[in-house]
Design a protein around this motif. Structure first.
Motif, PDB file in Angstrom:
ATOM      1  N   HIS A  77    -106.438  29.941  12.898  1.00  0.00           N
ATOM      2  CA  HIS A  77    -106.621  30.682  14.146  1.00  0.00           C
ATOM      3  C   HIS A  77    -106.066  32.095  14.026  1.00  0.00           C
ATOM      4  CE1 HIS A  77    -107.641  26.927  16.210  1.00  0.00           C
ATOM      5  NE2 HIS A  77    -106.709  26.403  15.483  1.00  0.00           N
ATOM      6  N   GLU A 115     -98.398  28.075  18.082  1.00  0.00           N
ATOM      7  CA  GLU A 115     -98.648  26.842  17.357  1.00  0.00           C
ATOM      8  C   GLU A 115     -97.602  25.828  17.799  1.00  0.00           C
ATOM      9  OE1 GLU A 115     -98.780  27.617  13.164  1.00  0.00           O
ATOM     10  OE2 GLU A 115     -99.832  29.526  13.465  1.00  0.00           O
ATOM     11  N   ARG A 149    -105.768  23.930  11.345  1.00  0.00           N
ATOM     12  CA  ARG A 149    -104.753  24.358  12.304  1.00  0.00           C
ATOM     13  C   ARG A 149    -104.244  25.752  11.997  1.00  0.00           C
ATOM     14  NH1 ARG A 149    -101.029  19.493  14.517  1.00  0.00           N
ATOM     15  NH2 ARG A 149    -102.678  17.993  14.918  1.00  0.00           N
ATOM     16  N   PHE A 180    -102.487  24.137  19.926  1.00  0.00           N
ATOM     17  CA  PHE A 180    -102.577  25.585  19.764  1.00  0.00           C
ATOM     18  C   PHE A 180    -103.000  26.214  21.078  1.00  0.00           C
ATOM     19  CE2 PHE A 180    -104.898  29.483  18.725  1.00  0.00           C
ATOM     20  CZ  PHE A 180    -103.965  30.129  17.932  1.00  0.00           C
TER      21      PHE A 180
END
Length: 252
Positions: free
Chosen positions: A250, A97, A247, A82
């Motif tokens: 964010h 990503e 993941r 990321f």
């Protein structure tokens, strides 16, 4: 998260930076050929953060960006996963990503832009939209609030916050929500993760703690190292859903 629309040249610039990171951002250095992160040309790293949850992050600024903008690239045991750019108000301007590759941008004219300056005054609310290059659009609403507590981690004094946020898709369906604590550094104008609880819209909460453990500065051992060192065995033993949620967490 910028409050104005980026020109096409700015978007190309961001993509070029990410291509550079993916293609040549890792350098082999002696001894032992340990991997280190190499910021793109024209960029200078100023901080490496080793955090709980098996994550190491590198913070850097690029001379071609606007004043106050800065980048962060995150690595786990599998490598870079990321990267994002924020502005002086800690708004996300763009992010990337890696698995699968997806670019995400802040949409112009947020209903309630996130404001680091307001947070330093005690509290900040936010309401903004994000769009991805795969066609997805989401809306994020929530708040950050100072708790009045100062926490010292690895010799660095950080202000503790309380946060809540909800992310919904274009139809209003909740994709994820979270609440908990984070930390900020007023001078660096950066957020750092803390202990929090997340759910993927199904009401089942998972506890996640990505708190910083070690701050490493230029010239110190471990600066720009890409191997995370905290909680990695524990993360490998967790259910895959937890890692996916981390993941996906964010939003800023």
């Amino acid at each position: 998260m910028a409050q104005t629309v980026h020109a096409a040249g700015d978007e190309m610039q961001g993509m070029k930076l990410m291509v550079t990171i993916l293609a040549g951002g890792l350098a082999l250095t002696a001894p032992g050929f340990a991997q280190t992160f190499a910021p793109p040309e024209g960029c200078s790293a100023f901080l490496t953060v080793q955090s709980r949850g098996c994550r190491v992050s590198h913070h850097y600024r690029c001379e071609q960006d606007r004043p106050g903008e800065q980048w962060r690239s995150d690595f786990d045991q599998e490598g870079l996963f990321f990267s994002s750019k924020i502005d002086a108000e800690a708004q996300w301007i763009e992010s990337y990503e890696m698995f699968p590759p997806v670019k995400q941008m802040l949409e112009p004219n947020p209903a309630d832009p996130a404001s680091f300056s307001d947070l330093l005054g005690g509290a900040d609310s936010f309401d903004f939209a994000l769009s991805r290059d795969n066609g997805e659009r989401t809306r994020v609403t929530g708040f950050d609030r100072l708790t009045g507590q100062t926490v010292t981690i690895d010799g660095i004094a950080l202000k503790q916050t309380r946060f809540e946020f909800t992310e919904r898709d274009a139809s209003g369906t909740v994709l994820r929500r979270a609440h908990g604590n984070e930390y900020i550094h007023p001078d660096w104008r950066l957020f750092f993760a803390g202990p929090s609880r997340w759910d993927a819209g199904d009401g089942n909460e998972l506890a996640i703690d990505g708190s910083p453990v070690s701050f490493v500065f230029p010239g110190e051992p471990g600066f720009l190292a890409t191997e995370p060192i905290f909680d990695c065995d524990a993360i490998l033993s967790q259910a895959p859903a937890i890692h996916r949620l981390e993941r996906a967490s964010h939003v800023r």
